[in-house]
Design a protein around this motif. Structure first.
Motif, PDB file in Angstrom:
ATOM      1  N   ARG A 400     -50.069   5.360  28.327  1.00 53.65           N
ATOM      2  CA  ARG A 400     -50.996   4.321  27.902  1.00 53.65           C
ATOM      3  C   ARG A 400     -51.358   3.421  29.083  1.00 53.65           C
ATOM      4  N   ASP A 401     -52.397   2.650  28.943  1.00 50.31           N
ATOM      5  CA  ASP A 401     -52.890   1.797  30.024  1.00 50.31           C
ATOM      6  C   ASP A 401     -51.946   0.615  30.221  1.00 50.31           C
ATOM      7  N   LEU A 402     -51.151   0.663  31.288  1.00 44.93           N
ATOM      8  CA  LEU A 402     -50.183  -0.397  31.568  1.00 44.93           C
ATOM      9  C   LEU A 402     -50.839  -1.705  31.986  1.00 44.93           C
ATOM     10  N   TYR A 403     -52.103  -1.660  32.296  1.00 43.38           N
ATOM     11  CA  TYR A 403     -52.778  -2.854  32.810  1.00 43.38           C
ATOM     12  C   TYR A 403     -53.718  -3.478  31.787  1.00 43.38           C
ATOM     13  N   ALA A 404     -53.676  -2.955  30.570  1.00 41.64           N
ATOM     14  CA  ALA A 404     -54.412  -3.584  29.478  1.00 41.64           C
ATOM     15  C   ALA A 404     -53.734  -4.907  29.132  1.00 41.64           C
ATOM     16  N   PRO A 405     -54.472  -5.889  28.663  1.00 42.40           N
ATOM     17  CA  PRO A 405     -53.875  -7.203  28.369  1.00 42.40           C
ATOM     18  C   PRO A 405     -52.697  -7.142  27.406  1.00 42.40           C
TER      19      PRO A 405
END
Length: 564
Positions: A400-405
């Protein structure tokens, strides 16, 4: 001693807090020392275990460790050689629980805290656990006696530390229990009493008891969990391949060393389980890791070797994978200065990914250090740290996107604000975080280029002294209220590469600059150099400096509130 009889048996906590035992902590024992982190960890483990089955009668037994006693057979009096911390913490928990359950449960808990006197036997009412003479009066009045529990909030500054630990842990348990429904509190009581076990090892003389204690705690070269797992894993590999895989295993163990190799298995367990360990490493490793990778060859090739190689890089900060390597190693060095190793499983998980290049590693480690530093500053306990890193590992595994808020690797707005608030408060009073924060700040002020490795005696010094002389300039420049406010805050602290000098620390500002701070042989701490460049040290100077330094830390760790 050779003929001394040793008794060892497994008992529930309910059987231990009964008339068969009257525990005393001898004078020679160290004071009670468990902090809220250790007490909170025990509470969380017990609560989780009590919730593990729908029906309490189906609960798996929970093992709380062993205690070693000097105790004659068929006599209740028992001197505690090992186990003081657990017995005392259980008593604190029972005492607090007593106030938050039904009257019937409270009456039963009272019997586990105090033994009721028996006129036929000629016994009087007495505590089931007596601490050292120095602490027992306080323990009985404020913990064991019901009337004293209400006074605990007024004792937050009590001394010595042994009494403060009792108060802090009791207040922690009150807070944790307040979040539960009465039925769950009573379920927890029943679980501890009937399904939580201790192994009681008893002998009649101190010498034998101490020898047992030493053997139980000795760290020699006996079989470790890695030896047992090696036998199991390699034993299932076809015989024709066993020699080759034994060599691979041995190479990884030699590269890391025996102790770090053992730690590696704990980190691998965390990568797969993503939760705090509740049982033995052997049981959990088999359940969490080997159940998913049962093939021995695949485990060694795809799990052991990649994670071992990653751990070797992480522990030594020796990444050499291209552009950005220097900054990657610098971030690893900062992470290694933290007071825990809970960040290691996410780090080795990321480093072991075949797709990890220097650019992605740099971004990940930057955010991992930010998260770790924030949890350090916010004093997040071990249970919640591990839970957070477990969620990071889950996102990593699911790609998953680790840099999503909303990512667990990122700080929420509330976490950023709390971090900044803690940094703006009395940072000096929290020993385990002040040096990390100040070194991190000093490095940021010097654009990250300063190397502190050559100065092992770096200390934190106050500019405005903690206890200035009554007739000094300090007392004229600052009101008493201003001194109290500023003395332990970020703006008033500098770094020195020597042990602090209590006499020199009270010098007037100009004298202190020239005789104490200004030494050409010391490293160029920017924080200290800034003070040398200042013409005076007043509340106005500190106000401006505090704002500036907080903005630097806010920029370093991307704390959004810093921009306001």
């Amino acid at each position: 001693m050779a003929g001394t009889k040793i008794q060892a048996a497994e008992h529930t906590v309910g059987e231990i807090f009964d008339d068969a035992y009257q525990f005393t902590i001898p004078r020679y024992q160290r004071p009670y020392a468990w902090t809220t982190e250790q007490a909170g960890e025990m509470f969380d483990d017990l609560l989780a275990a009590s919730r593990s089955r729908d029906s309490l009668s189906e609960s798996d037994p929970y093992f709380l460790g062993s205690i070693v006693l000097v105790k004659a057979e068929k006599q209740a009096l028992a001197e505690v050689v090992d186990g003081q911390q657990r017995l005392t913490t259980l008593t604190v928990l029972y005492s607090v629980l007593r106030e938050q359950v039904s009257p019937e449960f409270a009456a039963s808990l009272e019997k586990r805290i105090f033994q009721k006197g028996d006129p036929i036997k000629g016994t009087a009412d007495q505590p089931r656990l007596r601490l050292r003479d120095q602490d027992q009066g306080f323990f009985e009045k404020y913990i064991q006696e019901r009337s004293g529990n209400d006074l605990l909030p007024d004792l937050r500054n009590v001394t010595p530390d042994s009494r403060l630990r009792l108060v802090e842990n009791a207040l922690l348990f009150k807070t944790r229990l307040n979040a539960l429904e009465t039925v769950e509190r009573e379920r927890l009581v029943s679980f501890i009493d009937m399904y939580t076990y201790l192994v009681v090892v008893a002998t009649v003389d101190f010498e034998s008891a101490y020898r047992i204690f030493s053997v139980l705690n000795e760290r020699g070269l006996d079989l470790t969990h890695t030896d047992i797992l090696k036998s199991e894993i390699i034993g299932k590999i076809p015989e024709a391949d066993q020699d080759a895989y034994t060599t691979k295993w041995a190479q990884e163990e030699d590269d890391l060393g025996r102790n770090d190799f053992g730690d590696l298995f704990s980190h691998i367990r965390m990568v797969y389980a993503k939760t705090k360990a509740r049982e033995s490493i052997l049981k959990e490793f088999r359940a969490s890791v080997l159940s998913r990778v049962p093939d021995g060859k695949k485990f060694i090739d795809d799990v052991l070797v990649p994670f071992s190689d990653a751990f070797e890089v992480v522990r030594s900060a020796s990444y050499a994978g291209g552009p950005g390597a220097e900054e990657i190693n610098r971030l690893l060095a900062w992470l290694k200065q933290l007071d825990n190793t809970d960040w290691i499983p996410p780090a080795i998980s990321y480093f072991s990914r075949p797709t990890a290049d220097s650019a992605s590693l740099l971004r990940f480690l930057g955010d991992l250090e930010r998260l770790a530093a924030s949890m350090l500053v916010r004093r997040v306990d071990i249970t919640r740290r591990v839970e957070r890193y477990g969620r990071v590992l889950d996102w990593l595994e699911k790609d998953r996107d680790l840099y999503a808020p909303e990512s667990p690797l990122q700080l929420s707005g509330d976490e950023q604000a709390e971090t900044l608030a803690k940094l703006g408060a009395e940072i000096y009073t929290v020993t385990r975080i002040r040096l990390y924060v100040l070194l991190r700040l000093d490095s940021a002020l010097s654009d990250g280029g300063t190397n502190y490795d050559g100065y092992p005696l770096i200390s934190v010094e106050h500019v405005l002294p903690q206890s200035p002389d009554v007739d000094s300039v300090w007392t004229h420049s600052f009101t008493a209220q201003e001194r109290v406010y500023w003395v332990h805050r970020l703006a008033n602290l500098v770094l020195l590469s020597k042990r602090k000098n209590s006499q020199a620390s009270n010098l007037e500002f100009e004298v202190k600059k020239t005789k104490y701070f200004e030494k050409t042989s010391w490293p160029p701490f920017v924080l200290t150099s800034q003070v040398l460049a200042s013409d005076g040290w007043t509340p106005a100077v500190l106000e401006e400096r505090q704002e500036t330094l907080l903005k630097v830390l806010g920029g370093l760790w991307r704390l959004a509130a810093a921009a306001s």
